[in-house]
Write an enzyme that holds these catalytic residues in place. Structure first.
Site, PDB file in Angstrom:
ATOM      1  N   HIS A 139      -2.703 147.743  28.193  1.00  0.00           N
ATOM      2  CA  HIS A 139      -2.241 146.587  28.965  1.00  0.00           C
ATOM      3  C   HIS A 139      -3.202 145.403  28.865  1.00  0.00           C
ATOM      4  CE1 HIS A 139      -5.119 147.039  32.370  1.00  0.00           C
ATOM      5  NE2 HIS A 139      -4.970 148.337  32.181  1.00  0.00           N
TER       6      HIS A 139
ATOM      7  N   CYS B 166      -6.905 153.533  32.052  1.00  0.00           N
ATOM      8  CA  CYS B 166      -6.032 152.860  31.096  1.00  0.00           C
ATOM      9  C   CYS B 166      -6.861 152.071  30.082  1.00  0.00           C
ATOM     10  CB  CYS B 166      -5.048 151.941  31.812  1.00  0.00           C
ATOM     11  SG  CYS B 166      -3.729 152.821  32.666  1.00  0.00           S
TER      12      CYS B 166
END
Length: 557
Positions: free
Chosen positions: A460, A479
């Site tokens: 992301h 992440c």
């Protein structure tokens, strides 16, 4: 003809014409698929002895262990061929000896160091034919022990010696398994069984590069030594530091000459001078680090990783390659955690690469393989339960209106509720879901790349752009943050006929939008502390989570 000789001749005939039958067959009974175990009765005395020995080993082995699985499969395999031997033959003078194919396999065992293995794992006292004599029970034990050794080597080569979960329980990599019955028949039938075994190892160029580097340790061209740079304060150009001497040795930078007029007590200059700074910048640039010449934790970790490229480091990285898929895909994304970098490969060529931020040592990014299926623009950030408990609840206790100030909202049963009206001293926050709404400050930025997985990990964007300028980039909750997400998206969408980065950019706004990829893209989250260039140059990276060291310890057991 003696009874023993007859038994041996029977085994030789069996070896020459192995029965290529699987001991487990899938059958359909009343429309229900089931597995049928086929056990053929032994026809010779030696075969009966082999059956008895395998039955005992099978019964004695503890369920769930590798020994149990191995003895079970050996029992089924030999059971399918009337328990006749594969590996024994009779010499010119009636002595028991290994068949020609068994001898070729032993040659592979002897050279297994070059594959990163230990010959003693395969060449054990149980397969020493010179100590067997002509006792049928011993011959049966020798036969099955040799098959077990061949299977053990094959499985080690194909799927690795260590279960990835033993290194880290978040590494959800399914170990590759060979078909042991088919392998044994193939080895017995082949004119070159050694080639069959060697072909089970990975063929990726970087694995082959590591294997070539390992060979140098055994031919005497590499000295297994390391120059370790101690931790310390941030070292900048012009500063003096005792570590400068080690840095010069590590990067092969000559020490400044001491003038002849200097006294006998003159000391070597330990100033972090320009020649050493330039060598450090070159080193940093080669590893994708921030080439500013400053020596902080990431550069020290990389320097130590590079200087301590030992035989054990090479073997550990070879082991991890054995866990990887045989086929990465023609167009795929790889993230290498210790390198803090991702790249897109298009038919063996680097199509795109960029820096990334990965999880902290406390919140590690897991290692696994998946496929990118969706791109989400203006994403909500669904706050993980651990962050809600450890980070958000303390803020709510201090400030009931905390969520609104973070552009967040709380949901219960799918409906938004007022978090400030709840008594958090008496309430379990995990009864609720918390999410951050789309916007400039959203933790996921403007776009995320989804490959649904049990870890809830994805790639992301991020509003925290400053972190990408740092050499050490392990700051996320697990992440993977991408430095230039739209550039990455543009490269990623190369195979998509109706979507580009401009398509995503045009959707920027206050509402979440999902885009489904027509072509799913393999993504590999990996942990390699050594990378090998096409010219054989090895690049080393710091063991950011200490898991390379953990694997080395397991391999040494």
């Amino acid at each position: 003809m003696s009874k023993l000789k007859a038994l041996l001749l029977a085994s030789t005939v069996a070896f020459a014409s192995p029965v290529a039958v699987l001991a487990q067959e899938v059958v359909t009974v009343a429309g229900i698929e089931a597995t049928r175990v086929v056990i053929a009765p032994p026809k010779t005395e030696l075969a009966r002895i082999i059956k008895a020995g395998l039955s005992k080993s099978y019964a004695d082995a503890q369920k769930g262990t590798r020994a149990y699985e191995q003895t079970q499969k050996l029992y089924f395999f030999y059971g399918a061929r009337h328990f006749e031997p594969l590996w024994l033959s009779e010499g010119a003078y009636g002595q028991v000896e290994f068949s020609a194919n068994a001898e070729k396999i032993i040659d592979v065992f002897k050279q297994s160091e070059l594959e990163g293995f230990r010959p003693s794992d395969y060449i054990t006292p149980e397969i020493d034919v010179t100590q067997i004599g002509k006792d049928p029970a011993s011959l049966a034990a020798l036969e099955t022990a040799f098959s077990a050794a061949a299977i053990r080597y094959a499985q080690d080569a194909f799927g690795g010696r260590i279960n990835p979960l033993a290194v880290n329980d978040t590494w959800t990599i399914t170990p590759k398994k060979i078909n042991e019955a088919e392998l044994l028949v193939k080895l017995a039938d082949s004119s070159d069984p050694g080639k069959v075994l060697l072909a089970l190892s990975p063929t990726q160029p970087e694995f082959l590069g590591l294997k070539s580097a390992l060979a140098k340790f055994y031919d005497g061209s590499v000295i297994d030594a390391a120059i370790t740079i101690p931790d310390g304060k941030l070292l900048k150009p012009g500063m003096t530091d005792e570590r400068v001497t080690l840095l010069r040795q590590r990067l092969d930078v000559p020490e400044p000459e001491i003038p002849e007029t200097a006294g006998a007590e003159a000391a070597v200059d330990i100033t972090y001078d320009e020649p050493l700074v330039e060598a450090v910048k070159t080193f940093q640039e080669g590893l994708g680090l921030n080439a500013d010449g400053a020596i902080g934790p990431a550069t020290i970790a990389a320097l130590n990783g590079g200087s301590a490229t030992t035989k054990e480091d090479i073997i550990a990285n070879m082991e991890r390659w054995r866990w990887e898929p045989d086929d990465y895909g023609d167009f795929e994304v790889t993230v290498n955690i210790p390198e803090f970098r991702l790249w897109i490969m298009n038919k063996d060529e680097v199509h795109y690469t960029t820096r990334v931020v990965v999880g902290t040592p406390k919140h590690q990014t897991p290692v696994f393989n998946n496929e990118i299926k969706h791109i989400v623009v203006n994403p909500y950030w669904n706050v993980p339960a651990s962050i809600a408990v450890n980070e958000i609840k303390p803020h709510l206790l201090a400030n009931p209106g905390y969520l609104s100030g973070q552009n967040m909202e709380m949901l219960y049963g799918g409906k938004v509720v007022n978090a400030s009206a709840i008594d958090w001293t008496q309430t379990n926050i995990n009864q609720f879901n918390i999410r951050q709404k789309p916007g400039p400050g959203n933790a996921l930025g403007q776009v995320k790349f989804l490959f649904p997985n049990e870890h809830d990990v994805y790639l992301h964007d991020t509003p925290s752009k400053s972190l990408f300028s740092r050499s050490f980039r392990a700051y996320s909750h697990g992440c993977v943050r991408v430095e230039n997400p739209l550039d990455f998206a543009d490269a990623l969408l190369k195979l998509e006929p109706d979507m580009t980065a401009e398509t995503l950019k045009a959707a920027f706004g206050p509402k979440e939008r999902w885009f489904n990829l027509k072509n799913k893209i393999p993504v590999h989250i990996s942990y390699f502390t050594l990378r090998v260039d096409a010219d054989g140059t090895i690049r080393s990276y710091g063991d950011v989570y200490g898991l390379n060291q953990r694997l080395k310890e397991l391999l040494a057991e």
